[in-house]
Design a protein around this motif. Sequence first.
Motif, short mmCIF file in Angstrom:
data_model
loop_
_atom_site.label_atom_id
_atom_site.label_comp_id
_atom_site.label_asym_id
_atom_site.label_seq_id
_atom_site.Cartn_x
_atom_site.Cartn_y
_atom_site.Cartn_z
N ARG A 1 0.83 -1.21 0.00
CA ARG A 1 0.00 0.00 0.00
C ARG A 1 0.86 1.26 0.00
O ARG A 1 0.54 2.25 -0.67
CB ARG A 1 -0.93 0.00 1.21
CG ARG A 1 -2.10 -0.97 1.10
CD ARG A 1 -2.80 -1.17 2.43
NE ARG A 1 -3.27 0.08 3.00
CZ ARG A 1 -3.53 0.27 4.29
NH1 ARG A 1 -3.32 -0.70 5.16
NH2 ARG A 1 -3.97 1.44 4.72
N LEU A 2 1.97 1.23 0.75
CA LEU A 2 2.86 2.39 0.80
C LEU A 2 3.47 2.70 -0.56
O LEU A 2 3.67 3.86 -0.92
CB LEU A 2 3.97 2.15 1.83
CG LEU A 2 3.57 2.22 3.30
CD1 LEU A 2 4.67 1.63 4.17
CD2 LEU A 2 3.30 3.67 3.71
N ALA A 3 3.81 1.65 -1.31
CA ALA A 3 4.51 1.81 -2.59
C ALA A 3 3.57 1.80 -3.79
O ALA A 3 4.02 1.93 -4.93
CB ALA A 3 5.55 0.69 -2.74
N ALA A 4 2.25 1.67 -3.55
CA ALA A 4 1.28 1.48 -4.65
C ALA A 4 1.22 2.68 -5.58
O ALA A 4 1.38 3.83 -5.17
CB ALA A 4 -0.10 1.19 -4.07
N GLN A 5 0.96 2.39 -6.86
CA GLN A 5 0.81 3.41 -7.89
C GLN A 5 -0.65 3.48 -8.33
O GLN A 5 -1.42 2.54 -8.13
CB GLN A 5 1.72 3.07 -9.08
CG GLN A 5 3.21 3.11 -8.75
CD GLN A 5 3.66 4.46 -8.25
OE1 GLN A 5 3.46 5.48 -8.91
NE2 GLN A 5 4.29 4.48 -7.07
N PRO A 6 -1.05 4.60 -8.95
CA PRO A 6 -2.45 4.74 -9.39
C PRO A 6 -2.89 3.55 -10.25
O PRO A 6 -2.12 3.03 -11.06
CB PRO A 6 -2.43 6.03 -10.21
CG PRO A 6 -1.30 6.82 -9.64
CD PRO A 6 -0.26 5.81 -9.24
N GLY A 7 -4.13 3.14 -10.05
CA GLY A 7 -4.69 2.04 -10.82
C GLY A 7 -4.64 0.70 -10.13
O GLY A 7 -5.32 -0.24 -10.54
N SER A 8 -3.85 0.59 -9.04
CA SER A 8 -3.75 -0.69 -8.35
C SER A 8 -4.77 -0.77 -7.21
O SER A 8 -5.21 0.25 -6.68
CB SER A 8 -2.33 -0.90 -7.79
OG SER A 8 -2.09 -0.02 -6.71
N LYS A 9 -5.12 -1.99 -6.82
CA LYS A 9 -6.12 -2.19 -5.77
C LYS A 9 -5.61 -1.74 -4.41
O LYS A 9 -6.39 -1.43 -3.51
CB LYS A 9 -6.51 -3.67 -5.70
CG LYS A 9 -7.31 -4.15 -6.91
CD LYS A 9 -7.68 -5.62 -6.77
CE LYS A 9 -8.49 -6.08 -7.98
NZ LYS A 9 -8.84 -7.52 -7.87
N LEU B 1 -13.97 9.68 -13.18
CA LEU B 1 -12.94 8.72 -12.78
C LEU B 1 -13.17 8.26 -11.34
O LEU B 1 -13.79 8.95 -10.53
CB LEU B 1 -11.55 9.36 -12.88
CG LEU B 1 -11.06 9.72 -14.28
CD1 LEU B 1 -9.72 10.47 -14.20
CD2 LEU B 1 -10.90 8.47 -15.14
N ARG B 2 -12.61 7.09 -11.02
CA ARG B 2 -12.65 6.60 -9.64
C ARG B 2 -11.40 7.10 -8.90
O ARG B 2 -10.38 7.41 -9.52
CB ARG B 2 -12.72 5.08 -9.62
CG ARG B 2 -14.06 4.54 -10.07
CD ARG B 2 -14.12 3.04 -9.97
NE ARG B 2 -15.44 2.53 -10.29
CZ ARG B 2 -15.77 1.25 -10.33
NH1 ARG B 2 -14.83 0.33 -10.05
NH2 ARG B 2 -16.99 0.87 -10.61
N PRO B 3 -11.47 7.15 -7.57
CA PRO B 3 -10.36 7.71 -6.80
C PRO B 3 -9.00 7.09 -7.09
O PRO B 3 -7.98 7.81 -7.10
CB PRO B 3 -10.78 7.43 -5.35
CG PRO B 3 -12.27 7.41 -5.40
CD PRO B 3 -12.62 6.80 -6.73
N GLU B 4 -8.94 5.76 -7.32
CA GLU B 4 -7.63 5.12 -7.51
C GLU B 4 -7.02 5.42 -8.88
O GLU B 4 -5.88 5.04 -9.15
CB GLU B 4 -7.73 3.61 -7.31
CG GLU B 4 -8.48 2.85 -8.37
CD GLU B 4 -9.95 2.69 -8.05
OE1 GLU B 4 -10.60 1.85 -8.68
OE2 GLU B 4 -10.46 3.42 -7.16
N GLN B 5 -7.76 6.13 -9.74
CA GLN B 5 -7.24 6.46 -11.07
C GLN B 5 -6.47 7.78 -11.10
O GLN B 5 -5.87 8.12 -12.11
CB GLN B 5 -8.39 6.49 -12.08
CG GLN B 5 -9.03 5.13 -12.31
CD GLN B 5 -10.23 5.19 -13.24
OE1 GLN B 5 -11.31 5.62 -12.87
NE2 GLN B 5 -10.02 4.79 -14.49
N LEU B 6 -6.48 8.52 -10.00
CA LEU B 6 -5.78 9.80 -9.94
C LEU B 6 -4.44 9.64 -9.23
O LEU B 6 -4.31 8.85 -8.30
CB LEU B 6 -6.61 10.84 -9.17
CG LEU B 6 -7.60 11.68 -9.98
CD1 LEU B 6 -8.68 10.81 -10.59
CD2 LEU B 6 -8.23 12.75 -9.09
N GLY B 7 -3.45 10.42 -9.70
CA GLY B 7 -2.15 10.43 -9.05
C GLY B 7 -2.04 11.55 -8.04
O GLY B 7 -2.95 12.37 -7.87
#
Length: 268
Positions: free
Chosen positions: A146-154, A246-252
Amino acid sequence: MQSPQSPPRHQARKRFGQNFLNDQGIIRSIVRAISPLEHQRVLEIGPGQGAITESILATGCQLDVIELDRDLIPILEHKFGAESNFRIHQGDALKFDFGALAAGEKLRVVGNLPYNISTPLIFHLLTAHDCIADMHFMLQKEVVDRLAAQPGSKTYGRLGIMAQYYCEVESLFDVPPEAFTPQPKVQSAIVRLTPYEKPPLPANNVETLQMVLRSAFNQRRKTLRNTLKGVIDNEAIESLGIDPGLRPEQLGLVEYVAIANAIDNNSQ
């Protein structure tokens, strides 16, 4: 029967989320990753029975440790109390004043963090980023992801975005359950967080950024037009070049800082 010089015995406590590291190869790898130097101030959170503590002390650095479990204090004092570069604090790391301990120096923070407090503790440490040189933590692998996650990942969400706002995040290596006693039911991993001197994408107000992230990710399956309703209108989102569908996880991070700054600018 134990001799008077023997340290007290201690059983891992579930309520403190205790899993004691005992794999010497993993311990050496962790200390190599940290590479403490003699002149540095190191703070270890949750030293347990001192598995990593001993190797860190051997480098000659000044080592402070914070331990919540009162029953572990005599064990740590027995092992390391005679060392001039060792100091122990009994207390809760979630309430600890890291700035007061740093006293103008940068701290290097390390720890095998209990899974049940890792997320709130990391948020607490991020508020003290100005007095921290770097952080090396053993965490549940899911938290490191979760700390290293990039946009688009669960696994992408508020924790990773705020960590990446303040720090460079590096996932270093995994640690199997067999390295601990008792064995946890989850995989662990080592992460390095290095605070920036200045955030590369500064927000006008970090509290506004945090509010936007809480609103967005409280209902992560919904679109921005729904999750940010009442926070910022669709026209303002579109004016930033961001699709409110867009959904929240799609934004950087760039987009979230832009939204937070737009809210602040509109409220002035």
